[in-house]
Design an enzyme around this catalytic site. Structure first.
Site, PDB file in Angstrom:
ATOM      1  N   LYS A 215       0.679  -0.970   0.266  1.00  0.00           N
ATOM      2  CA  LYS A 215       0.076   0.002   0.243  1.00  0.00           C
ATOM      3  C   LYS A 215       1.457   0.947  -0.164  1.00  0.00           C
ATOM      4  O   LYS A 215       0.459   2.176  -1.134  1.00  0.00           O
ATOM      5  CB  LYS A 215      -0.581  -0.448   1.450  1.00  0.00           C
ATOM      6  CG  LYS A 215      -1.881   1.462   1.274  1.00  0.00           C
ATOM      7  CD  LYS A 215      -2.903   1.547   0.714  1.00  0.00           C
ATOM      8  CE  LYS A 215      -3.109   2.986   0.394  1.00  0.00           C
ATOM      9  NZ  LYS A 215      -4.539   3.416  -0.044  1.00  0.00           N
ATOM     10  N   CYS A 269      -3.525  10.567   1.106  1.00  0.00           N
ATOM     11  CA  CYS A 269      -3.275   9.076   0.999  1.00  0.00           C
ATOM     12  C   CYS A 269      -1.863   9.683   0.870  1.00  0.00           C
ATOM     13  O   CYS A 269      -0.570   8.944   1.171  1.00  0.00           O
ATOM     14  CB  CYS A 269      -3.843   8.652  -0.134  1.00  0.00           C
ATOM     15  SG  CYS A 269      -5.528   8.525   0.416  1.00  0.00           S
TER      16      CYS A 269
HETATM   17  N1  SAJ Z   1      -1.491  15.002  -8.544  1.00  0.00           N
HETATM   18  C1  SAJ Z   1      -0.670  15.843  -9.630  1.00  0.00           C
HETATM   19  N2  SAJ Z   1      -0.285  15.070 -10.676  1.00  0.00           N
HETATM   20  C2  SAJ Z   1      -0.153  14.300 -10.794  1.00  0.00           C
HETATM   21  C3  SAJ Z   1      -1.830  12.848 -10.761  1.00  0.00           C
HETATM   22  C4  SAJ Z   1      -2.178  13.531  -9.279  1.00  0.00           C
HETATM   23  O1  SAJ Z   1      -0.047  17.148  -8.680  1.00  0.00           O
HETATM   24  O2  SAJ Z   1      -0.367  13.970 -12.551  1.00  0.00           O
HETATM   25  C5  SAJ Z   1      -1.723  14.797  -7.394  1.00  0.00           C
HETATM   26  C6  SAJ Z   1      -3.269  15.460  -7.321  1.00  0.00           C
HETATM   27  O3  SAJ Z   1      -4.249  16.954  -7.747  1.00  0.00           O
HETATM   28  C7  SAJ Z   1      -3.785  15.039  -6.228  1.00  0.00           C
HETATM   29  C8  SAJ Z   1      -2.998  14.712  -5.388  1.00  0.00           C
HETATM   30  O4  SAJ Z   1      -1.652  14.416  -6.239  1.00  0.00           O
HETATM   31  O5  SAJ Z   1      -3.444  16.586  -5.314  1.00  0.00           O
HETATM   32  C9  SAJ Z   1      -3.172  12.885  -5.455  1.00  0.00           C
HETATM   33  O6  SAJ Z   1      -4.098  13.003  -6.336  1.00  0.00           O
HETATM   34  P1  SAJ Z   1      -4.302  11.438  -6.779  1.00  0.00           P
HETATM   35  O7  SAJ Z   1      -5.261  10.962  -7.521  1.00  0.00           O
HETATM   36  O8  SAJ Z   1      -2.792  11.037  -7.646  1.00  0.00           O
HETATM   37  O9  SAJ Z   1      -4.474  10.119  -5.822  1.00  0.00           O
HETATM   38  P2  SAJ Z   1      -6.136  10.311  -4.637  1.00  0.00           P
HETATM   39  O10 SAJ Z   1      -4.871  11.030  -3.586  1.00  0.00           O
HETATM   40  O11 SAJ Z   1      -6.701  11.010  -4.800  1.00  0.00           O
HETATM   41  O12 SAJ Z   1      -5.816   8.568  -4.234  1.00  0.00           O
HETATM   42  C10 SAJ Z   1      -4.503   7.963  -4.575  1.00  0.00           C
HETATM   43  C11 SAJ Z   1      -4.446   6.728  -5.086  1.00  0.00           C
HETATM   44  N3  SAJ Z   1      -3.765   5.814  -4.977  1.00  0.00           N
HETATM   45  C12 SAJ Z   1      -2.557   5.656  -6.609  1.00  0.00           C
HETATM   46  O13 SAJ Z   1      -2.600   6.710  -7.501  1.00  0.00           O
HETATM   47  C13 SAJ Z   1      -1.090   4.668  -6.323  1.00  0.00           C
HETATM   48  C14 SAJ Z   1      -6.152   5.938  -4.748  1.00  0.00           C
HETATM   49  O14 SAJ Z   1      -5.793   3.796  -5.648  1.00  0.00           O
HETATM   50  C15 SAJ Z   1      -5.943   5.367  -3.151  1.00  0.00           C
HETATM   51  O15 SAJ Z   1      -6.396   4.488  -2.746  1.00  0.00           O
HETATM   52  C16 SAJ Z   1      -5.906   6.271  -2.687  1.00  0.00           C
HETATM   53  O16 SAJ Z   1      -4.271   7.232  -3.037  1.00  0.00           O
HETATM   54  C17 SAJ Z   1      -5.858   5.911  -0.780  1.00  0.00           C
HETATM   55  O17 SAJ Z   1      -6.667   6.052  -0.671  1.00  0.00           O
HETATM   56  O18 SAJ Z   1      -3.736   5.785  -0.674  1.00  0.00           O
END
Ligand code: SAJ
Length: 433
Positions: A215, A269
């Site tokens: 995780k 997360c």
């Molecule tokens: N972000 C960027 N650039 C990107 C992608 C995201 O700056 O290219 C930023 C987003 O704007 C946000 C942050 O990162 O601020 C996190 O967003 P996210 O969409 O990457 O992730 P979360 O936090 O919504 O969900 C993640 C997911 N993990 C992965 O994709 C490995 C989800 O599957 C998990 O279940 C979740 O964390 C969790 O609960 O751990």
């Protein structure tokens, strides 16, 4: 193993969807939460969380009586712990001059304590909360064994992380692959019997510490990928390159997938979990620490870009568009966009922030209920979140709504449109002006 009753501890973003889904599959569930307001809301048949599909599922489960709520756990065949694991606000670790955040595991510990009086031989306990490696063995086993029962011999114990994406939780809960790490193979097998009730994705069995680490590795990998994208945006500005163009070309390579830069990394997360490695192995987690530092510094970097575009911010009216932690969600927790709004206020700017998914905004940030109100007398407009609705704004529409002619785009939402033609000067993250 057969399950005639399940007890889910923690009715938040993970616990409530999980409880509702088990109930929908015909297993009676008792949902437990320490927050009386959450219980009152659910007892009224209402739901306190915004998540597509959750209202319908939870309301149906409550109405059918398959999901009931309680202050404390009751006897059941399985207990699922899905409580928050935030940071301590007031405690930090330090090694070799590096300061790092520490996980606050009190909610997990007290959920386990609450299970002790009702734990019976043959039960299964599953921890779902994201936790530092070895939590199941080192924190949960000693607490649960206060029952007089031996973990792995008298009751089954497993760690199974949730991996669902906010906004897609109800679907991903069922469809995603699920890892179940048992403290014994029998515990992992009992976990499989439980989740096989609704999981359609692959179920992989392993040991508890591996599952904990999996995780954290997933979210840390993503954090590091975004950190390098953010660092590339700084390098691109230095070298006069458009980072968005460069990333999209690099990503044509079949083995390269660079994520997108932006104003920072938020949510509960990705910006949290890597610290669990730093905390438990500060001498080893060097790259992980560096990535966290880059991403945490990104709102400050965004502020510098806004200053470059708009000059001194003192008394300037800034329309800040978007406050959510990522596009097309209403979740404002740990949001880098909100952090940028705070930094603008600190600089003396007059901020009018607009969040389409939560027009009431956030306390402490000057929020307005409509896009028009944010734009009407702005000196500069900053796009902080790539919401579909904000990305869709055209130069003509924006020109008619605001006297501002300076735009700052942190998320590449407004690329490819003729802003100059409508009289705007646009500054984009990762693109030298
Ligand atoms: N972000 C960027 N650039 C990107 C992608 C995201 O700056 O290219 C930023 C987003 O704007 C946000 C942050 O990162 O601020 C996190 O967003 P996210 O969409 O990457 O992730 P979360 O936090 O919504 O969900 C993640 C997911 N993990 C992965 O994709 C490995 C989800 O599957 C998990 O279940 C979740 O964390 C969790 O609960 O751990």
């Amino acid at each position: 193993m057969k399950f005639n009753k399940i007890c889910v501890l923690g009715l938040g973003y993970i616990g409530l969807p999980t409880a509702s889904t088990f109930a929908a599959h015909g297993i009676p569930v008792v949902g437990v939460d320490v927050n009386p307001r959450v219980l009152e809301t659910l007892r009224r048949g209402e739901v306190h969380i915004q998540e597509p599909g959750l209202h319908a599922a939870a309301e149906a489960a409550l109405r059918s009586g398959m999901l009931t709520v309680a202050e404390k756990p009751v006897e059941a065949d399985a207990f699922i712990i899905a409580v928050p694991t935030p940071f301590h606000d007031d405690k930090f670790g330090e090694q070799d001059g590096r300061k790092y955040k520490l996980a606050d595991m009190r909610a997990v510990a007290s959920a386990a304590e609450a299970i002790v009086p009702v734990l019976r031989k043959g039960n299964l306990v599953v921890l779902e909360s994201t936790s530092p490696p070895r939590t199941t063995l080192d924190l949960l086993v000693p607490i649960l064994e206060k029952s007089g029962l031996r973990a792995g011999r008298d009751f089954f114990l497993a760690y199974s992380p949730e991996r669902v994406l906010p906004g897609q939780i109800m679907r991903e809960l069922v469809e995603n692959a699920r890892v179940i790490g048992g403290i014994t193979p029998e515990s992992a097998q009992a976990g499989r019997d439980l989740y096989a009730v609704f999981v359609k994705g692959q179920i992989i069995l392993s040991d508890a510490t591996t599952a904990e680490m999996v995780k954290l590795m997933e979210n840390t990998y993503r954090d590091i990928n975004i950190a390098i994208a953010n660092e590339f945006s700084r390098l691109a500005e230095r070298f006069g390159v458009d980072v968005w163009e460069a990333v999209s070309i690099a990503n044509l390579h079949p083995r390269v997938k660079i994520l997108s830069p932006g104003p920072g990394v938020g949510g509960h997360c990705i910006s949290v979990d890597p610290w669990f490695f730093v905390e438990t192995a500060p001498d080893l987690a060097n790259l992980i620490y560096a990535a966290r530092t880059v991403n945490d510094a990104q709102p400050g970097y965004a502020l510098e870009l806004i200053k470059k575009a708009a000059g001194s911010l003192k008394g300037k009216k800034i329309a800040a568009l978007g406050l959510a932690f990522k596009p097309d969600v209403d979740d404002l927790r740990e949001s880098p966009a909100a952090e940028v709004a705070h930094l603008l206020l600190k600089e003396g700017a007059i901020v009018k922030a607009f969040e389409p998914f939560k027009p009431e905004g956030l306390p402490g940030i000057a929020c307005v209920p409509t896009l028009a109100a944010a734009l009407k007398d702005a000196d500069a407009v900053v796009l902080l979140v790539n919401h579909t609705e904000l990305r869709a704004l055209t130069p003509e529409k924006l020109a008619a709504m605001t006297p501002a002619r300076i735009l700052v785009d942190m998320v590449n939402g407004w690329a490819g449109k003729d802003w100059a033609g409508a009289g705007f000067k646009i500054f984009r993250l990762g693109v030298r002006k």
